[in-house]
Write a protein that holds these residues in place. Structure first.
Motif, mmCIF file in Angstrom:
data_model
loop_
_atom_site.group_PDB
_atom_site.id
_atom_site.type_symbol
_atom_site.label_atom_id
_atom_site.label_comp_id
_atom_site.label_asym_id
_atom_site.label_seq_id
_atom_site.Cartn_x
_atom_site.Cartn_y
_atom_site.Cartn_z
ATOM 1 N N ILE A 292 -26.400 24.280 -51.437
ATOM 2 C CA ILE A 292 -26.254 22.822 -51.439
ATOM 3 C C ILE A 292 -27.282 22.212 -52.391
ATOM 4 O O ILE A 292 -28.462 22.565 -52.333
ATOM 5 C CB ILE A 292 -26.449 22.260 -50.015
ATOM 6 N N THR A 294 -27.445 18.735 -52.743
ATOM 7 C CA THR A 294 -27.743 17.367 -52.302
ATOM 8 C C THR A 294 -29.031 17.321 -51.482
ATOM 9 O O THR A 294 -29.479 16.245 -51.101
ATOM 10 C CB THR A 294 -26.586 16.800 -51.465
ATOM 11 N N ARG A 401 -18.628 20.829 -55.215
ATOM 12 C CA ARG A 401 -18.621 20.420 -53.807
ATOM 13 C C ARG A 401 -19.355 19.104 -53.596
ATOM 14 O O ARG A 401 -18.962 18.290 -52.762
ATOM 15 C CB ARG A 401 -19.227 21.526 -52.945
ATOM 16 N N MET A 402 -20.427 18.880 -54.343
ATOM 17 C CA MET A 402 -21.151 17.614 -54.228
ATOM 18 C C MET A 402 -20.256 16.444 -54.631
ATOM 19 O O MET A 402 -20.209 15.421 -53.943
ATOM 20 C CB MET A 402 -22.397 17.633 -55.105
ATOM 21 N N ASN A 404 -16.950 16.337 -54.637
ATOM 22 C CA ASN A 404 -15.815 16.169 -53.734
ATOM 23 C C ASN A 404 -16.214 15.656 -52.359
ATOM 24 O O ASN A 404 -15.420 14.996 -51.685
ATOM 25 C CB ASN A 404 -15.066 17.496 -53.597
ATOM 26 N N GLN A 405 -17.436 15.956 -51.935
ATOM 27 C CA GLN A 405 -17.891 15.465 -50.634
ATOM 28 C C GLN A 405 -18.076 13.950 -50.633
ATOM 29 O O GLN A 405 -17.907 13.293 -49.606
ATOM 30 C CB GLN A 405 -19.199 16.152 -50.253
ATOM 31 N N LEU A 406 -18.430 13.382 -51.788
ATOM 32 C CA LEU A 406 -18.608 11.937 -51.881
ATOM 33 C C LEU A 406 -18.079 11.479 -53.236
ATOM 34 O O LEU A 406 -18.835 11.138 -54.144
ATOM 35 C CB LEU A 406 -20.086 11.573 -51.707
ATOM 36 N N SER A 407 -16.753 11.472 -53.334
ATOM 37 C CA SER A 407 -16.116 11.133 -54.603
ATOM 38 C C SER A 407 -16.311 9.667 -54.972
ATOM 39 O O SER A 407 -16.181 9.293 -56.136
ATOM 40 C CB SER A 407 -14.618 11.453 -54.541
#
Length: 601
Positions: A292, A294, A401-402, A404-407
């Protein structure tokens, strides 16, 4: 046929160099594609984030250069012209390339993504060259370059926090660590300059990172005490590195200390967040395992390296690698709540702010452990190439993934290009003590009368740090001017009865002048003697030390220069004497001819 053989180094080296450069450029782009290029958007939290703060730094430098102010000390793009003295504490050294891109016509969004590309490419290259300097193994150097540049903590700094200061420190850190290695473990006589130049680059990039490097040097010294007792001259090399770095950094430190002497800023009054800034070790472990970015962590590859270092440390023969691995693993643990940071919360160490900043040091030390492969796990170039590919895939996966998690954090270039002048960073450290950004946002951006006889104010103009306006019919009239009166702002070119410019701490640090009668107020920022002298001193120190480094590289000694000087001087004297002798002979010959002619007559 031998001249076109792959074994011919004159053919092989240029081809390998070009392939490596192309690889670094391609991966620099791939690592940024999801967050900076995809759909012409940038993944970022707009508002009071580091991203907007650093973008406004670039914009301020760009605007100052347009006004022919090439070394601005106050960023006038902040707070719609009220000014912010961030340049003294955050040197502009690193962002000049970005400002030049703005001068070339690129928009802020286009500038930042190209600047990130440049920083990625340079970090790949510097990391590769520094490792190759010690261990001349191409694939090992490539592994180090990829593991270091695409490390989770660095990607966290660049893609999530958008902290250009630490990203710049990552660029110079391999040079500094190379210097540390050479001083304490390697060839100290010539190579201590790596620490001097690397540390100077870090100082001019990020104010906090040099503290981390200094702590690392002290720990390495403690590890090498037996060696230092046998060879105390290693400490002499360290001293020379510190002196040279200090000379080149005077242009940064003296103006900062001068400003702090004359202006009380919020940073000096800020409370320590060392204790609250640390998280549980288990959290850092989980974030690393799950790749991760973030959250601050060292990532899966470096976590495995830390565990392997602790388990297999007895098999590591290279003393430097052993020390670096243990220090890196310990820093990973101590970056969490495991270490009693509360004991240091009221000491100068509070400037570190967040204990996880030590993951910068852990990253490079554990990356060295992986690349040197002391446990012989990376047998063969195929395994190393596979590791390089795996590290790249982990970086791409983490950024994907970062996003897509908070588009919703994907900001189109057009929206990003809109300036955010009040994004001065979450801490607002460089505001005067007691100042508040909320009322500053409501300032009218015009001179206003605070007390005394009502006067007429007209013809207000401002350009970069300079502002002017006329006043009439005044009598001890106090006028508040729309600029934070940092030390260096003066009204000395004003005409009429105009007092000195003072800072009103009760009015968020804005400047005030008292005027009477009729005249003109001229306020500008004047570079102090200390600022100007220290900048020139650091520049010429850099030139002198660089020339000395070049001489050292080619084994040129002072005696050689003296001999060359006297040789040139001797030849010049001989040439002059020869010329004078020739002229004397010609003169004598001419005199004889004249004498003969007279005799004939």
């Amino acid at each position: 046929m031998k001249y076109i053989s792959w074994k011919n180094k004159y053919l092989r080296i240029p081809i390998v160099t070009l392939i490596t450069i192309a690889l670094f450029a391609a991966v620099s782009y791939i690592a940024l594609y999801q967050t900076e290029f995809y759909r012409h958007s940038i993944w970022t939290f707009l508002g009071p984030s580091d991203n907007r703060f650093h973008m406004m730094r670039i914009e301020g430098l760009y605007q100052s250069i347009l006004h022919h102010n090439y070394f601005p000390l106050v960023n006038m793009s902040f707070m719609e012209g009220l000014g912010y003295i961030s340049n003294i504490f955050y040197s502009n050294f690193l962002i000049y390339p970005a400002a030049i891109m703005r001068l070339m016509g690129f928009t802020p969004a286009q500038t930042i993504v190209r600047f990130y590309l440049l920083m990625n490419f340079l970090t790949f290259s510097v990391a590769f060259l520094c490792f190759y300097k010690v261990q001349r193994k191409y694939w090992n150097a490539l592994v180090f370059s990829f593991v270091y540049t695409l490390a989770n903590y660095r990607l966290h700094d660049m893609l999530f926090r958008h902290d250009l200061g630490e990203v710049g420190a990552f660029l110079f850190l391999p040079i500094a660590v190379l210097g540390i290695y050479e001083i304490f473990y390697g060839e100290r006589k010539r190579n201590w300059l790596f620490l001097a130049f690397g540390m100077t680059g870090i100082i001019y990039s990020h104010a906090i990172s040099p503290i981390l490097v200094a702590i690392t040097i002290v720990i390495v010294m403690l590890c090498q005490l037996p060696e230092l007792k046998l060879h105390p001259k290693r400490l002499l090399s360290l001293m020379w590195a510190i002196i040279c770095s200090g000379l080149m950094s005077i242009g940064y430190f003296l103006p900062m200390l001068e400003q702090l002497k004359h202006t009380t800023l919020r940073l000096t009054e800020s409370k320590s967040i060392l204790t609250t800034g640390a998280d549980n070790l288990l959290d850092y472990f989980n974030w690393s395992v799950n790749n991760i970015i973030t959250k601050p962590n060292i990532g899966l590859i470096l976590l495995i390296a830390a565990i392997a270092a602790v388990v297999g440390i007895g098999k590591v023969e290279n003393k430097a690698v052993k020390h670096f691995a243990i220090i890196g693993a310990v820093m990973f643990v101590c970056g969490s709540k495991v270490f009693p940071w509360v004991l240091l919360s009221k000491t100068p160490f509070k400037m570190i702010q967040y204990p996880w900043r030590f993951y910068m040091i852990a990253t490079i030390l554990l990356a060295i452990f992986i690349a040197t492969d002391p446990l012989h796990l990376l047998k063969g170039n195929f395994i190393k190439a596979a590791l390089v590919m795996f590290v790249t895939l982990l970086a791409v996966s983490a950024s994907y993934r970062m996003v897509n998690q908070l588009s919703t954090a994907m900001v189109p270039y057009s929206q990003y290009d809109k300036a955010s002048p009040f994004s001065i960073g979450g801490g607002q450290e460089y505001l005067p003590e007691g100042a508040d950004i909320v009322p500053l946002e409501a300032e009218p951006q015009m001179p206003t009368i605070k007390s005394g006889k009502k006067a007429t104010i007209s013809n207000f103009k401002r350009s970069d740090t300079r502002m002017t306006f006329n006043f009439d019919n005044a009598k001890k009239t106090v006028i508040s001017v729309p600029v934070i009166a940092y030390y260096g702002f003066q009204a000395k070119e004003s005409t009429g009865k105009v007092s000195k410019l003072t800072m009103n701490k009760k009015n968020n640090g804005l400047g005030e002048v008292t005027v009477s009668g009729k005249g003109k107020v001229v306020i500008d920022y004047y570079e102090t003697h200390i600022q100007k002298a220290s900048r020139h001193f650091s520049f010429w120190s850099f030139i002198a030390i660089t020339i000395g480094a070049i001489f050292s590289m080619f084994n040129v000694k002072l005696d050689d220069i003296k001999k060359l000087y006297f040789k040139i001087k001797t030849k010049k004297d001989e040439s002059t004497e020869s010329t004078e002798s020739t002229e004397s002979t010609e003169s004598t010959s001419d005199s004889s001819v004249d004498s003969e002619n007279k005799s004939k007559e």
